[in-house]
Design a protein around this motif. Structure first.
Motif, mmCIF file in Angstrom:
data_model
loop_
_atom_site.group_PDB
_atom_site.id
_atom_site.type_symbol
_atom_site.label_atom_id
_atom_site.label_comp_id
_atom_site.label_asym_id
_atom_site.label_seq_id
_atom_site.Cartn_x
_atom_site.Cartn_y
_atom_site.Cartn_z
ATOM 1 N N TYR A 183 -4.442 -0.349 -6.633
ATOM 2 C CA TYR A 183 -4.908 -0.912 -5.356
ATOM 3 C C TYR A 183 -5.817 -2.127 -5.513
ATOM 4 O O TYR A 183 -6.090 -2.808 -4.527
ATOM 5 N N HIS A 197 -6.471 -4.197 7.711
ATOM 6 C CA HIS A 197 -6.907 -2.912 7.152
ATOM 7 C C HIS A 197 -6.097 -1.737 7.693
ATOM 8 O O HIS A 197 -5.710 -0.840 6.932
ATOM 9 N N LEU A 238 -11.835 -1.314 1.108
ATOM 10 C CA LEU A 238 -11.600 -2.351 2.110
ATOM 11 C C LEU A 238 -12.852 -2.655 2.932
ATOM 12 O O LEU A 238 -13.164 -3.814 3.182
ATOM 13 N N LYS A 239 -13.548 -1.628 3.355
ATOM 14 C CA LYS A 239 -14.643 -1.815 4.305
ATOM 15 C C LYS A 239 -16.010 -2.020 3.654
ATOM 16 O O LYS A 239 -16.852 -2.716 4.196
ATOM 17 N N ALA A 258 -7.677 -8.399 0.498
ATOM 18 C CA ALA A 258 -7.514 -8.074 1.920
ATOM 19 C C ALA A 258 -8.808 -7.607 2.568
ATOM 20 O O ALA A 258 -8.873 -7.479 3.791
ATOM 21 N N ARG A 259 -9.838 -7.386 1.777
ATOM 22 C CA ARG A 259 -11.138 -6.984 2.343
ATOM 23 C C ARG A 259 -11.586 -7.949 3.435
ATOM 24 O O ARG A 259 -12.146 -7.530 4.439
ATOM 25 N N SER A 314 0.825 -1.201 0.000
ATOM 26 C CA SER A 314 0.000 0.000 0.000
ATOM 27 C C SER A 314 0.864 1.257 0.000
ATOM 28 O O SER A 314 0.605 2.201 -0.757
ATOM 29 N N ARG A 332 -10.193 3.192 1.906
ATOM 30 C CA ARG A 332 -10.972 2.728 3.060
ATOM 31 C C ARG A 332 -12.308 2.130 2.599
ATOM 32 O O ARG A 332 -12.711 1.064 3.070
ATOM 33 N N GLU A 358 -7.471 -5.907 -3.069
ATOM 34 C CA GLU A 358 -8.881 -6.263 -2.858
ATOM 35 C C GLU A 358 -9.066 -7.552 -2.056
ATOM 36 O O GLU A 358 -9.975 -7.621 -1.220
ATOM 37 N N ILE A 417 -2.757 -1.417 6.026
ATOM 38 C CA ILE A 417 -2.916 -0.965 4.637
ATOM 39 C C ILE A 417 -3.184 0.541 4.578
ATOM 40 O O ILE A 417 -2.740 1.219 3.656
ATOM 41 N N LYS A 456 -9.909 -8.074 8.068
ATOM 42 C CA LYS A 456 -10.070 -6.782 8.752
ATOM 43 C C LYS A 456 -8.877 -6.440 9.638
ATOM 44 O O LYS A 456 -8.561 -5.263 9.824
#
Length: 150
Positions: free
Chosen positions: A114, A127, A100-101, A120-121, A73, A97, A118, A130, A124
């Motif tokens: 980026y 996050h 991810l969220k 890594a979503r 990142s 953000r 993805e 990242i 948590k």
């Protein structure tokens, strides 16, 4: 529970390549602003030094002590950070953000690439690592702007 395939996908060759080649890793001498951020869950840290002129980043350096995801990142952000305004960096941070969220699309240009993060979503606990480079950069920009007005 994560499978081995999930972890292999998460730590793809692209992520590992980014982590191994982070741009702008030299700390700056006498920066206008310097901010260190830490992800409490994993202990990753990013320290950002920067100078600004006319509301844009003119010099940038970072020290990244993070997992491969945090390093990737930071590499993606640093590749396009010079010349950016605070509103552009804040938009990139907010888009990352949301990716991810909330499952939103990856950040728009100038902060591209980026999509590699993805996967890594679903993790948590990664996050915060990242997000560190963006968080430190936005705070350093605010610090530099405040110093310029003082």
């Amino acid at each position: 529970m994560s499978t081995d395939n999930d972890l292999i996908k998460l730590y793809s060759q692209r992520i590992l390549a980014l982590a191994a080649d982070i741009p702008l890793t030299d700390r700056l001498d006498a920066p206008q602003a310097s901010v260190r951020k830490r992800a409490p869950l994993c202990g990753s840290t990013v320290t950002v030094d920067l100078d600004m002129e006319a509301g844009r980043i003119t010099r940038f350096g970072q020290d990244v002590k993070a997992c491969a995801l945090g390093q990737a990142s930071a590499a993606l952000m640093a590749a396009n950070i010079l010349g950016r305004s605070r509103s552009e960096v804040e938009a990139g941070r907010d888009q990352l953000r949301a990716m991810l969220k909330d499952g939103a699309p990856p950040p728009l240009p100038p902060f591209t690439g980026y999509e590699v993060l993805e996967p890594a979503r679903d993790y948590k606990n990664r996050h915060a690592s990242i997000m560190l480079a963006f968080e430190a950069t936005v705070e350093a920009m605010a610090q530099a702007e405040a110093e310029a007005c003082a």
